[in-house]
Design a protein around this motif. Structure first.
Motif, PDB file in Angstrom:
ATOM      1  N   PHE A 173       0.818  -1.216   0.000  1.00  0.00           N
ATOM      2  CA  PHE A 173       0.000   0.000   0.000  1.00  0.00           C
ATOM      3  C   PHE A 173       0.852   1.267   0.000  1.00  0.00           C
ATOM      4  O   PHE A 173       0.468   2.272  -0.583  1.00  0.00           O
ATOM      5  CB  PHE A 173      -0.937   0.039   1.212  1.00  0.00           C
ATOM      6  N   ARG A 174       2.001   1.242   0.646  1.00  0.00           N
ATOM      7  CA  ARG A 174       2.827   2.449   0.734  1.00  0.00           C
ATOM      8  C   ARG A 174       3.553   2.753  -0.571  1.00  0.00           C
ATOM      9  O   ARG A 174       3.773   3.916  -0.893  1.00  0.00           O
ATOM     10  CB  ARG A 174       3.808   2.336   1.906  1.00  0.00           C
ATOM     11  N   ARG A 204      -3.162   3.412  -4.670  1.00  0.00           N
ATOM     12  CA  ARG A 204      -2.765   3.719  -3.294  1.00  0.00           C
ATOM     13  C   ARG A 204      -4.031   4.087  -2.518  1.00  0.00           C
ATOM     14  O   ARG A 204      -4.818   4.921  -2.980  1.00  0.00           O
ATOM     15  CB  ARG A 204      -1.790   4.891  -3.276  1.00  0.00           C
ATOM     16  N   VAL A 207      -1.340   4.635   5.716  1.00  0.00           N
ATOM     17  CA  VAL A 207      -1.215   3.463   6.585  1.00  0.00           C
ATOM     18  C   VAL A 207      -0.990   3.954   8.015  1.00  0.00           C
ATOM     19  O   VAL A 207      -0.056   4.703   8.280  1.00  0.00           O
ATOM     20  CB  VAL A 207      -0.057   2.553   6.128  1.00  0.00           C
ATOM     21  N   CYS A 230      -9.153  -1.978   1.072  1.00  0.00           N
ATOM     22  CA  CYS A 230      -7.815  -1.367   1.136  1.00  0.00           C
ATOM     23  C   CYS A 230      -7.794  -0.195   2.114  1.00  0.00           C
ATOM     24  O   CYS A 230      -6.837  -0.034   2.885  1.00  0.00           O
ATOM     25  CB  CYS A 230      -7.366  -0.921  -0.250  1.00  0.00           C
ATOM     26  N   GLU A 231      -8.835   0.620   2.081  1.00  0.00           N
ATOM     27  CA  GLU A 231      -8.921   1.757   3.007  1.00  0.00           C
ATOM     28  C   GLU A 231      -8.964   1.265   4.453  1.00  0.00           C
ATOM     29  O   GLU A 231      -8.270   1.797   5.318  1.00  0.00           O
ATOM     30  CB  GLU A 231     -10.166   2.606   2.703  1.00  0.00           C
ATOM     31  N   ALA A 289      -5.556  -0.174   5.520  1.00  0.00           N
ATOM     32  CA  ALA A 289      -4.607   0.905   5.810  1.00  0.00           C
ATOM     33  C   ALA A 289      -4.928   1.560   7.153  1.00  0.00           C
ATOM     34  O   ALA A 289      -4.028   1.847   7.952  1.00  0.00           O
ATOM     35  CB  ALA A 289      -4.616   1.939   4.687  1.00  0.00           C
ATOM     36  N   THR A 290      -6.198   1.772   7.415  1.00  0.00           N
ATOM     37  CA  THR A 290      -6.622   2.353   8.699  1.00  0.00           C
ATOM     38  C   THR A 290      -6.218   1.441   9.854  1.00  0.00           C
ATOM     39  O   THR A 290      -5.890   1.912  10.943  1.00  0.00           O
ATOM     40  CB  THR A 290      -8.145   2.584   8.703  1.00  0.00           C
ATOM     41  N   GLY A 308       0.349  -2.263   5.959  1.00  0.00           N
ATOM     42  CA  GLY A 308       1.051  -1.592   4.873  1.00  0.00           C
ATOM     43  C   GLY A 308       1.356  -2.502   3.699  1.00  0.00           C
ATOM     44  O   GLY A 308       1.683  -2.046   2.611  1.00  0.00           O
ATOM     45  N   ARG A 340       3.425  -1.523   9.809  1.00  0.00           N
ATOM     46  CA  ARG A 340       4.622  -0.686   9.669  1.00  0.00           C
ATOM     47  C   ARG A 340       5.724  -1.072  10.632  1.00  0.00           C
ATOM     48  O   ARG A 340       6.901  -0.815  10.376  1.00  0.00           O
ATOM     49  CB  ARG A 340       4.247   0.783   9.857  1.00  0.00           C
TER      50      ARG A 340
END
Length: 133
Positions: free
Chosen positions: A42-43, A63, A68, A97-98, A101-102, A106, A122
């Protein structure tokens, strides 16, 4: 890598983002084309598709609009995964995906032979999700 494999990976990536294929359909198509798995970062906004001989194809991916999160929340991630597995009304891959990330995810890696996905935060915290039967 053959042209067919490249086109299959591109088509599956587009189909996921457009919700034109489900996760099991994507796994089936990629497996039939000879892939052993894939990873989504994602990053970096990339998707990488892996062949058993080590050959791979990296494609630009969307993205998430949500950065993230610094903290990894496995419960929040699992809730997003369950929504995907059950195709709850309103489900979309973009929404997944949202939410991932929340939840601080990552990167995730999908292994077809291992029948699992590994989600990585992360700080290298992980969650392993086995494919449903």
């Amino acid at each position: 890598m053959t042209d067919h494999q490249t086109e299959t990976a591109r088509a599956c990536l587009a189909a996921s983002w457009n919700d034109a294929m489900s996760f099991p359909q994507i796994v089936g198509a990629l497996s039939a084309a000879g892939f052993e798995g894939y990873a989504v970062d994602f990053r970096r906004a990339t998707a990488t598709y892996y062949l058993p001989d080590g050959d791979n194809l990296e494609l630009p991916a969307h993205r998430p609009a949500t950065p993230v999160a610094p903290a990894f929340d496995a419960r929040l991630l699992q809730a997003a995964i369950r929504e995907a597995q059950h195709q709850v009304p309103g489900y979309s891959y973009k929404g997944f995906c949202e939410k991932a990330a929340t939840a601080g995810c990552g990167f995730y890696l999908v292994s077809f032979s291992g029948r699992r996905a590994l989600y990585i935060g992360r700080t290298a915290e992980t969650h392993v999700e086995a494919f449903p039967d």
